[in-house]
Design an enzyme around this catalytic site. Sequence first.
Site, PDB file in Angstrom:
ATOM      1  N   PRO A 122     -16.905  -3.136 -66.567  1.00 52.27           N
ATOM      2  CG  PRO A 122     -18.331  -1.319 -66.885  1.00 52.27           C
ATOM      3  CD  PRO A 122     -18.322  -2.787 -66.554  1.00 52.27           C
ATOM      4  CB  CYS A 123     -12.556  -2.420 -63.694  1.00 43.53           C
ATOM      5  SG  CYS A 123     -11.539  -3.403 -64.794  1.00 43.53           S
ATOM      6  CG  HIS A 124     -12.719   0.363 -69.279  1.00 50.65           C
ATOM      7  ND1 HIS A 124     -13.438  -0.826 -69.325  1.00 50.65           N
ATOM      8  CD2 HIS A 124     -13.397   1.240 -70.061  1.00 50.65           C
ATOM      9  CE1 HIS A 124     -14.484  -0.660 -70.114  1.00 50.65           C
ATOM     10  NE2 HIS A 124     -14.485   0.590 -70.577  1.00 50.65           N
TER      11      HIS A 124
END
Length: 159
Positions: A122-124
């Site tokens: 989850p780089c978001h």
Amino acid sequence: MYLDYFTPTDSPIGLLEIRASDAGITHILFVDEPVKAVNTHPLIERCKTQLEEYFQGRRQTFDVALAPQGTVFQQRVWLQLRGIAYGETCSYATISRGIGSPNSHRAVGAANGRNPLSIIVPCHRVIGSNGQLTGYAGGLERKQWLLRHEQAHMDFALS
């Protein structure tokens, strides 16, 4: 022998291309056009199901096998990203400290930008130290959508 499997799948925020090897999922990328041919694999089908559950607000974590290719440093960053809880955010500085390299904010940002496994890694969930949204390979609109989606479903997801 290394084989590459791939298939497109629709999502509420655009077309995704899922790629896998026999070892695990290697890529989940936003694409404008689907791949011409489809070469699927049971890992891809499992990944598609888990992504559908995520978008329905019924899944907070993923347990599909992953096999991203990257440097040792990138792998450390991507592993640290997986520790960011659903619906939460953290800064590049937090990730830097988490991997034991507190002055590597820019390198962490670069590794974050090269994350080949959108959503599952989850780089978001990484934002600027000032609380502002920062770059996202899928576009800031998608990043904002994903963060709002998670906030809206925090109490309802099964895991």
